[in-house]
Design a protein around this motif. Structure first.
Motif, PDB file in Angstrom:
ATOM      1  N   SER A 146      -3.647 -12.058  -7.631  1.00  0.00           N
ATOM      2  CA  SER A 146      -3.207 -10.712  -8.015  1.00  0.00           C
ATOM      3  C   SER A 146      -2.213 -10.202  -6.987  1.00  0.00           C
ATOM      4  O   SER A 146      -2.145 -10.724  -5.869  1.00  0.00           O
ATOM      5  CB  SER A 146      -4.405  -9.758  -8.138  1.00  0.00           C
ATOM      6  OG  SER A 146      -5.159  -9.717  -6.934  1.00  0.00           O
ATOM      7  N   CYS A 147      -1.461  -9.173  -7.351  1.00  0.00           N
ATOM      8  CA  CYS A 147      -0.535  -8.565  -6.404  1.00  0.00           C
ATOM      9  C   CYS A 147      -0.139  -7.185  -6.905  1.00  0.00           C
ATOM     10  O   CYS A 147      -0.333  -6.838  -8.073  1.00  0.00           O
ATOM     11  CB  CYS A 147       0.690  -9.439  -6.167  1.00  0.00           C
ATOM     12  SG  CYS A 147       1.914  -9.392  -7.481  1.00  0.00           S
ATOM     13  N   ARG A 148       0.437  -6.408  -6.004  1.00  0.00           N
ATOM     14  CA  ARG A 148       0.930  -5.081  -6.358  1.00  0.00           C
ATOM     15  C   ARG A 148       2.079  -4.710  -5.415  1.00  0.00           C
ATOM     16  O   ARG A 148       2.162  -5.215  -4.286  1.00  0.00           O
ATOM     17  CB  ARG A 148      -0.177  -4.028  -6.259  1.00  0.00           C
ATOM     18  CG  ARG A 148      -0.728  -3.814  -4.857  1.00  0.00           C
ATOM     19  CD  ARG A 148      -1.656  -2.617  -4.794  1.00  0.00           C
ATOM     20  NE  ARG A 148      -2.212  -2.403  -3.462  1.00  0.00           N
ATOM     21  CZ  ARG A 148      -1.579  -1.784  -2.483  1.00  0.00           C
ATOM     22  NH1 ARG A 148      -0.359  -1.324  -2.672  1.00  0.00           N
ATOM     23  NH2 ARG A 148      -2.158  -1.624  -1.297  1.00  0.00           N
ATOM     24  N   PRO A 149       2.967  -3.823  -5.854  1.00  0.00           N
ATOM     25  CA  PRO A 149       4.036  -3.367  -4.951  1.00  0.00           C
ATOM     26  C   PRO A 149       3.462  -2.533  -3.813  1.00  0.00           C
ATOM     27  O   PRO A 149       2.464  -1.820  -3.982  1.00  0.00           O
ATOM     28  CB  PRO A 149       4.923  -2.502  -5.858  1.00  0.00           C
ATOM     29  CG  PRO A 149       4.554  -2.869  -7.255  1.00  0.00           C
ATOM     30  CD  PRO A 149       3.120  -3.268  -7.209  1.00  0.00           C
ATOM     31  N   ILE A 150       4.075  -2.630  -2.647  1.00  0.00           N
ATOM     32  CA  ILE A 150       3.723  -1.767  -1.522  1.00  0.00           C
ATOM     33  C   ILE A 150       4.450  -0.443  -1.706  1.00  0.00           C
ATOM     34  O   ILE A 150       5.650  -0.416  -1.976  1.00  0.00           O
ATOM     35  CB  ILE A 150       4.113  -2.426  -0.186  1.00  0.00           C
ATOM     36  CG1 ILE A 150       3.286  -3.712   0.010  1.00  0.00           C
ATOM     37  CG2 ILE A 150       3.894  -1.472   0.977  1.00  0.00           C
ATOM     38  CD1 ILE A 150       3.669  -4.499   1.252  1.00  0.00           C
ATOM     39  N   ARG A 151       3.714   0.639  -1.565  1.00  0.00           N
ATOM     40  CA  ARG A 151       4.298   1.965  -1.784  1.00  0.00           C
ATOM     41  C   ARG A 151       5.045   2.424  -0.530  1.00  0.00           C
ATOM     42  O   ARG A 151       4.444   2.612   0.522  1.00  0.00           O
ATOM     43  CB  ARG A 151       3.203   2.970  -2.155  1.00  0.00           C
ATOM     44  CG  ARG A 151       2.561   2.683  -3.513  1.00  0.00           C
ATOM     45  CD  ARG A 151       1.515   3.718  -3.855  1.00  0.00           C
ATOM     46  NE  ARG A 151       0.342   3.607  -3.001  1.00  0.00           N
ATOM     47  CZ  ARG A 151      -0.697   2.830  -3.251  1.00  0.00           C
ATOM     48  NH1 ARG A 151      -0.701   2.058  -4.321  1.00  0.00           N
ATOM     49  NH2 ARG A 151      -1.734   2.787  -2.426  1.00  0.00           N
ATOM     50  N   MET A 152       6.351   2.582  -0.684  1.00  0.00           N
ATOM     51  CA  MET A 152       7.213   3.045   0.404  1.00  0.00           C
ATOM     52  C   MET A 152       8.027   4.222  -0.101  1.00  0.00           C
ATOM     53  O   MET A 152       8.465   4.243  -1.248  1.00  0.00           O
ATOM     54  CB  MET A 152       8.143   1.925   0.857  1.00  0.00           C
ATOM     55  CG  MET A 152       7.442   0.721   1.449  1.00  0.00           C
ATOM     56  SD  MET A 152       7.146   0.890   3.216  1.00  0.00           S
ATOM     57  CE  MET A 152       8.810   0.701   3.850  1.00  0.00           C
ATOM     58  N   HIS A 153       8.245   5.209   0.765  1.00  0.00           N
ATOM     59  CA  HIS A 153       8.977   6.404   0.379  1.00  0.00           C
ATOM     60  C   HIS A 153      10.249   6.589   1.205  1.00  0.00           C
ATOM     61  O   HIS A 153      11.031   7.492   0.937  1.00  0.00           O
ATOM     62  CB  HIS A 153       8.082   7.632   0.551  1.00  0.00           C
ATOM     63  CG  HIS A 153       6.752   7.492  -0.126  1.00  0.00           C
ATOM     64  ND1 HIS A 153       6.573   7.733  -1.471  1.00  0.00           N
ATOM     65  CD2 HIS A 153       5.541   7.094   0.341  1.00  0.00           C
ATOM     66  CE1 HIS A 153       5.307   7.516  -1.803  1.00  0.00           C
ATOM     67  NE2 HIS A 153       4.665   7.127  -0.715  1.00  0.00           N
ATOM     68  N   GLY A 198       4.479   9.808   7.720  1.00  0.00           N
ATOM     69  CA  GLY A 198       5.844   9.428   7.409  1.00  0.00           C
ATOM     70  C   GLY A 198       5.958   8.732   6.071  1.00  0.00           C
ATOM     71  O   GLY A 198       5.166   8.942   5.158  1.00  0.00           O
ATOM     72  N   ASP A 199       6.987   7.880   5.958  1.00  0.00           N
ATOM     73  CA  ASP A 199       7.333   7.268   4.676  1.00  0.00           C
ATOM     74  C   ASP A 199       6.949   5.797   4.571  1.00  0.00           C
ATOM     75  O   ASP A 199       6.818   5.275   3.475  1.00  0.00           O
ATOM     76  CB  ASP A 199       8.852   7.366   4.452  1.00  0.00           C
ATOM     77  CG  ASP A 199       9.355   8.789   4.550  1.00  0.00           C
ATOM     78  OD1 ASP A 199       8.721   9.670   3.958  1.00  0.00           O
ATOM     79  OD2 ASP A 199      10.378   9.009   5.215  1.00  0.00           O
ATOM     80  N   TYR A 215      -3.628  -7.014   6.971  1.00  0.00           N
ATOM     81  CA  TYR A 215      -3.998  -5.934   6.053  1.00  0.00           C
ATOM     82  C   TYR A 215      -2.830  -4.967   5.946  1.00  0.00           C
ATOM     83  O   TYR A 215      -2.175  -4.653   6.944  1.00  0.00           O
ATOM     84  CB  TYR A 215      -5.236  -5.184   6.551  1.00  0.00           C
ATOM     85  CG  TYR A 215      -6.398  -6.076   6.910  1.00  0.00           C
ATOM     86  CD1 TYR A 215      -7.295  -6.512   5.949  1.00  0.00           C
ATOM     87  CD2 TYR A 215      -6.575  -6.500   8.237  1.00  0.00           C
ATOM     88  CE1 TYR A 215      -8.355  -7.347   6.282  1.00  0.00           C
ATOM     89  CE2 TYR A 215      -7.637  -7.328   8.579  1.00  0.00           C
ATOM     90  CZ  TYR A 215      -8.510  -7.753   7.600  1.00  0.00           C
ATOM     91  OH  TYR A 215      -9.553  -8.576   7.938  1.00  0.00           O
ATOM     92  N   VAL A 216      -2.587  -4.459   4.751  1.00  0.00           N
ATOM     93  CA  VAL A 216      -1.526  -3.488   4.516  1.00  0.00           C
ATOM     94  C   VAL A 216      -2.132  -2.092   4.440  1.00  0.00           C
ATOM     95  O   VAL A 216      -3.138  -1.874   3.762  1.00  0.00           O
ATOM     96  CB  VAL A 216      -0.771  -3.797   3.214  1.00  0.00           C
ATOM     97  CG1 VAL A 216       0.222  -2.688   2.877  1.00  0.00           C
ATOM     98  CG2 VAL A 216      -0.041  -5.121   3.335  1.00  0.00           C
ATOM     99  N   VAL A 217      -1.526  -1.136   5.154  1.00  0.00           N
ATOM    100  CA  VAL A 217      -1.942   0.259   5.065  1.00  0.00           C
ATOM    101  C   VAL A 217      -0.712   1.102   4.719  1.00  0.00           C
ATOM    102  O   VAL A 217       0.350   0.944   5.314  1.00  0.00           O
ATOM    103  CB  VAL A 217      -2.604   0.760   6.364  1.00  0.00           C
ATOM    104  CG1 VAL A 217      -3.970   0.118   6.541  1.00  0.00           C
ATOM    105  CG2 VAL A 217      -1.740   0.493   7.588  1.00  0.00           C
ATOM    106  N   GLU A 218      -0.890   1.996   3.747  1.00  0.00           N
ATOM    107  CA  GLU A 218       0.167   2.890   3.304  1.00  0.00           C
ATOM    108  C   GLU A 218      -0.177   4.313   3.694  1.00  0.00           C
ATOM    109  O   GLU A 218      -1.248   4.572   4.234  1.00  0.00           O
ATOM    110  CB  GLU A 218       0.348   2.754   1.789  1.00  0.00           C
ATOM    111  CG  GLU A 218       0.797   1.347   1.385  1.00  0.00           C
ATOM    112  CD  GLU A 218       0.308   0.951  -0.001  1.00  0.00           C
ATOM    113  OE1 GLU A 218      -0.881   1.224  -0.316  1.00  0.00           O
ATOM    114  OE2 GLU A 218       1.099   0.389  -0.762  1.00  0.00           O
ATOM    115  N   ARG A 219       0.704   5.239   3.403  1.00  0.00           N
ATOM    116  CA  ARG A 219       0.530   6.625   3.830  1.00  0.00           C
ATOM    117  C   ARG A 219      -0.833   7.188   3.409  1.00  0.00           C
ATOM    118  O   ARG A 219      -1.240   7.106   2.256  1.00  0.00           O
ATOM    119  CB  ARG A 219       1.644   7.493   3.239  1.00  0.00           C
ATOM    120  CG  ARG A 219       1.623   8.921   3.748  1.00  0.00           C
ATOM    121  CD  ARG A 219       2.920   9.635   3.433  1.00  0.00           C
ATOM    122  NE  ARG A 219       3.179   9.722   2.004  1.00  0.00           N
ATOM    123  CZ  ARG A 219       4.323  10.194   1.488  1.00  0.00           C
ATOM    124  NH1 ARG A 219       5.300  10.549   2.294  1.00  0.00           N
ATOM    125  NH2 ARG A 219       4.489  10.271   0.194  1.00  0.00           N
TER     126      ARG A 219
END
Length: 245
Positions: A146-153, A198-199, A215-219
């Motif tokens: 599985s996969c998903r886009p990383i959310r970046m602003h 931040g973004d 591990y990926v961490v987003e806002r």
């Protein structure tokens, strides 16, 4: 001297002409010019035009609408069956691709991929570029489900990390990559909570120099290591997600 004033009612336009001695109104229907050419001509979707404002630059607005695109291949060197994705996919098998991926192309954006369906298991970060074999994304095998886009602003990065749960204990704040957190004054090899401001998004690594399980961490705020799907709180290096825009 003659002047004119026009106004429209529904599809009817009226032009009123004034002179020093009289006035006259002329009604007309505007002509709509249709494009010539074959009936099957495809003109494509309308273009999105972003207006500038005193608060947000056009460049920044353009970054916020950046699309994401990844192509996954069963064989090495971009061969075999492939799966093209631009959004979340929780099970590759349901999309016609077995849970084995040996090469990939990220055409835009960045993705976090998992070695099991339903966004579970080992995480791998694939940023824009080509990956002719699975070792290029630091995997030990070709399992991927599985996969998903990383959310970046945007590209403003700020990360605050704490040695204890619920944002307590000794902490450090970063806005750049760090190959060894202990060099920033932390006394432990564990990070039990953190806040991403931040973004931008970040990648956490269990070992120094961006090695080991990641591990990926987003806002957002993470009060415990389990919230970023880690089995233990060991984190010794971090970096920003790059090559996104």
């Amino acid at each position: 001297m003659r002047r004119g004033v026009s106004h429209c009612l529904d599809n009817l336009c009226v032009l009123t002409l004034f002179s020093s001695s009289s006035c006259r109104s002329i009604a007309f229907v505007p002509r709509v010019v249709k494009p010539s050419g074959p009936a099957s001509l495809h003109l494509g979707p309308p273009r999105l035009t972003l207006a500038s404002s005193p608060f947000t630059s056009p460049d920044r607005l353009q970054k916020n609408v950046t699309s994401t695109q990844i192509v996954l291949y069963e064989g090495k060197n971009f061969t075999g069956r492939k799966l093209e994705l631009s959004t979340n996919c929780d099970n590759f098998q349901e999309r016609g691709l077995v849970n084995r991926v040996n090469s990939a192309r990220v055409e835009s954006g960045a993705f976090v991929c998992f070695d099991h369906p339903d966004f579970k298991g080992q995480q791998y970060v694939l940023e824009r570029g080509e990956y002719p074999e699975f070792q290029r994304w630091s995997a030990l095998n070709d399992h991927m489900g599985s996969c998903r886009p990383i959310r970046m602003h945007g590209e403003h990065y700020r990360l605050e990390m704490f040695e204890d749960d619920n944002f307590s204990g000794q902490h450090v704040e970063l806005n750049q990559d760090c190959p060894l957190l202990q060099a920033k004054g932390l006394t432990k090899t564990c990070i039990k909570s953190l806040k991403v401001y931040g973004d931008g998004a970040w990648v956490l690594y269990e070992e120094p120099n961006y090695r080991g399980r990641m591990y990926v961490v987003e806002r957002g705020s993470f009060g415990s290591h389990t919230e970023w799907q880690a089995d233990n709180p060991k984190i010794q290096s971090v970096r920003r997600v790059a090559n996104y825009f």
